[in-house]
Every structure is written in structure tokens, then in C-alpha cells.
Design an enzyme around this catalytic site. Structure first.
Site, PDB file in Angstrom:
ATOM      1  CE  LYS A 114      -4.273  -2.018   1.468  1.00 17.84           C
ATOM      2  NZ  LYS A 114      -4.454  -2.931   2.569  1.00 17.84           N
ATOM      3  CE  LYS A 209      -4.408 -10.667  -6.104  1.00 14.26           C
ATOM      4  NZ  LYS A 209      -3.886 -10.338  -4.815  1.00 14.26           N
ATOM      5  CE  LYS A 212     -11.561  -3.062  -2.181  1.00  6.72           C
ATOM      6  NZ  LYS A 212     -11.390  -1.705  -1.653  1.00  6.72           N
TER       7      LYS A 212
END
Ligand code: TRP
Length: 339
Positions: A114, A209, A212
Site C-alpha cells: 500500500k 490479477k 478491487k
């Protein structure tokens, strides 16, 4: 008497469930509920690291629970609950955190990925793996079915449980964690990650991949029109209709997971022989999608119209889960000198 294998896993309720979630994790959860004592929870505390809207958080939790039941989780067998309903988890999270090396957290995927994508890191994100370890350890879990991206987190849970036991159990031998050859057993049980061979990392409609965060998902419970649009926009190449198709292809991989073996043979044959166009396969995939998921889609609609039923399952699940967490947290409190 041999104790039943305790199986535990959580899913974040931070977005709509998609095919990648189903074939990467949920399908395995559903199979495992018949093999032991399964605990599955909606990780709504973890979701707070990304969902910053109360109404949305509540809604996603409820929807995720409804989705699990609709997809085949049997609440009479498996225990389904909300992470936040178990205060023992947060207690262990703190206590465990006192033996967790910062260096481990700095190399945790949850944090590294992240921050690499420019999401600014707060303490919650940094501490994410500690909460996950507490989730696992507080129920004395034996097996943790997860997708490949979560293996590191389960290994951390093992490492920290070992460190905790070494710190607080005099004479604890990591080579004899259950105390079978004369050493004192650990307070925290060591869990094992389980990644099923058939657990696929599915590609999304753009070939990356399915995730979301890439905006390339096919949602399990999206409106019919949206599902169709997404499937029809799957990225393909310019192989002509009559030519054999390359197997490294999103459509082919999705067809493979969604088609029963006897029907798959025919698809594989025409795929390598040529004669059908990508448009034909997209239509097939859309049909497969509806054949596999329509029953669950309908059941979920019913459940969403009956929130009291979902709430009843979650409340009952929390009660059963707390019964399991109670003795573990009591031993931990004694072990560290809080009790
Ligand atoms: N981190 C997991 C995920 O993103 C969710 C999760 C939270 C979990 N706690 C867990 C999974 C404990 C397994 C065990 O999917």
C-alpha cells in the site's frame, strides 16, 4: 477423544466480492466447513484501515455475511461472526504487539504494497498483521485457509506465537510446542496456513490479477447488465476465429474455473483447434457465470430483505466464537501477569 481441527479465516468487508475472492478463498472455506470446526469472520476492524464511512462499513459487513450464507456457508456448522464482536481479539492484539519486532511489520506485504502505491500509512495499516495474528491465535486455530498473498501474515502469527511462548512459558521448547515430549506446552497454539492447490489467482478483465484496487473485477453479485458488460469487455488479442487460441488468456482461465470437467473438455478442444471466436467464448462464460452463481445471487437477495436473519446468525456466531476465545485469553492474561 481427538479434538476437531479448528479452521479459521477472515475476509475483509472492504468491497464487493468478486470472482477472484470466490475462487481464491471463499470456495476453499466452504469445502473446509465439513472437515472440522470452522470459524469465519468478517474482518470489519481490518476494513477500518480503508473504509472511512460508517454507513458503508455497516452495509458491507452485512452484505458480506449475506453473501457467505448465500454461497453455501452453513451457520449450523461453521461459525460466522463479525470480528468486532469479539473484544478478546483486541486484548490479545495489544498483548501480542508487545513482542512483535517492528522490523517484521516494515516488511509486511499489507504495509509495503500500500505504501508503494502511495497510500499514506497510518498506525492501523502498520499494525494490520498484529491484529490478524490475534484473530488467528485467540481461537487456538490449527489451520488458516488463505490466498497466497496472506501466507506471510500467517507465518508472522506462528513466529510471534513462538516468541510469546518463549517469553512467558519457562522451559518452552519450540521443537515441542505442544509439550508432547516432556516440555511445558505453549500458551498460544501455532497455526498453519493452508493454500489449496486448486486455489487460483484469477486474472481480471484486463489480464492483471483480479483485484478491487485494479478496477478489473467481475463482481459475484453485480447487476446482470454490469456482469455482461464486464465479461464482454475482457481483453483478448487479435487471433482470428479459425485459428487456435493461446492458452495464456483471461477468458480461457475464467472458463476453466467455472466449467465442470465434462463440459470443459469440449471447450479445450475447440480452443486449441480453432473455429470459434472470442465473442463465442465470452457468451459461454456469461452463461457459465449465471449457471454457477444465480442460485447464490437469488438467495442473497432474499437475505438482504431479511436483515434480522443475518443478524441472528452473526450474533449466534459471536457467542460461539467468544466461548472459544475465553480460555485462550484467560491463559494469556495469567501468563503475562495481568491476572
Ligand atoms: N487479511 C485478510 C485479507 O485481507 C483478512 C483477515 C483478517 C484474515 N484477519 C484474518 C484472514 C485472519 C485469515 C486469518 O484477506
Amino acid at each position: 477423544m481427538v479434538e476437531a481441527m479448528r479452521i479459521l479465516s477472515g475476509v475483509q468487508s472492504s468491497g464487493k466480492l468478486h470472482l477472484g475472492n470466490y475462487y481464491g478463498a471463499i470456495r476453499q472455506f466452504l469445502q473446509l466447513q465439513h472437515e472440522g470446526e470452522a470459524l469465519y469472520f468478517i474482518a470489519n476492524l481490518h476494513s477500518l484501515t480503508t473504509v472511512r464511512d460508517a454507513a458503508m462499513g455497516r452495509e458491507l459487513t452485512r452484505e458480506t455475511a449475506a453473501a457467505f450464507i448465500a454461497l453455501g456457508l452453513d451457520p449450523a456448522k461453521a461459525i460466522l461472526f463479525r470480528q468486532s464482536d469479539i473484544p478478546e481479539v483486541l486484548e490479545l492484539y495489544w498483548i501480542l504487539g508487545t513482542v512483535v519486532p517492528n522490523s517484521n511489520l516494515e516488511r509486511a506485504h499489507s504495509f509495503k504494497d500500500k505504501t508503494a502505491r502511495g497510500v499514506s500509512a497510518d498506525f492501523g495499516l502498520f499494525a494490520y498483521p498484529v491484529l490478524m495474528a490475534a484473530d488467528i491465535l485467540v481461537y487456538g486455530s490449527d489451520v488458516v485457509p488463505v490466498g497466497r498473498d496472506q501466507i506471510q501474515h500467517v507465518e508472522f502469527a506462528r513466529d510471534w506465537a513462538t516468541k510469546f511462548n518463549l517469553t512467558y512459558v519457562r522451559g518452552y521448547d519450540p521443537a515441542d510446542p505442544l509439550g508432547k515430549s516432556g516440555h511445558p506446552p505453549g500458551i498460544l497454539k501455532l497455526p498453519e496456513a493452508r493454500v489449496q492447490e486448486s486455489t487460483a489467482v484469477l486474472p481480471g478483465i484486463d489480464g492483471q490479477k483480479m483485484s478491487k484496487s485494479y478496477g478489473n473485477t467481475i463482481d459475484l453479485f453485480g447487476p446482470d447488465k454490469e456482469i455482461k458488460k464486464r465479461i464482454m469487455s475482457i481483453k483478448t488479442d487479435s487471433t482470428p476465429v479459425e485459428a487456435p487460441k493461446p492458452v495464456d488468456n483471461v477468458l480461457f482461465q475464467l472458463l476453466k474455473v467455472m466449467t465442470p470437467p465434462d463440459e470443459l473438455e469440449e471447450i479445450e478442444r475447440s480452443w486449441s483447434a480453432g473455429g470459434k471466436g472470442y465473442g463465442d467464448y465470452k457468451k459461454m462464460l456469461l452463461d457459465r457465470f449465471h449457471a454457477v452463481f444465480d442460485p447464490a445471487r437469488a438467495r442473497r437477495e432474499e437475505l438482504l430483505r431479511d436483515p434480522a436473519e443475518v443478524e441472528r446468525v452473526l450474533t449466534d456466531g459471536a457467542r460461539r466464537a467468544r466461548e472459544m476465545a475465553g480460555p485462550v485469553i484467560a491463559a494469556v492474561r495469567r501468563g503475562v501477569g495481568l491476572a
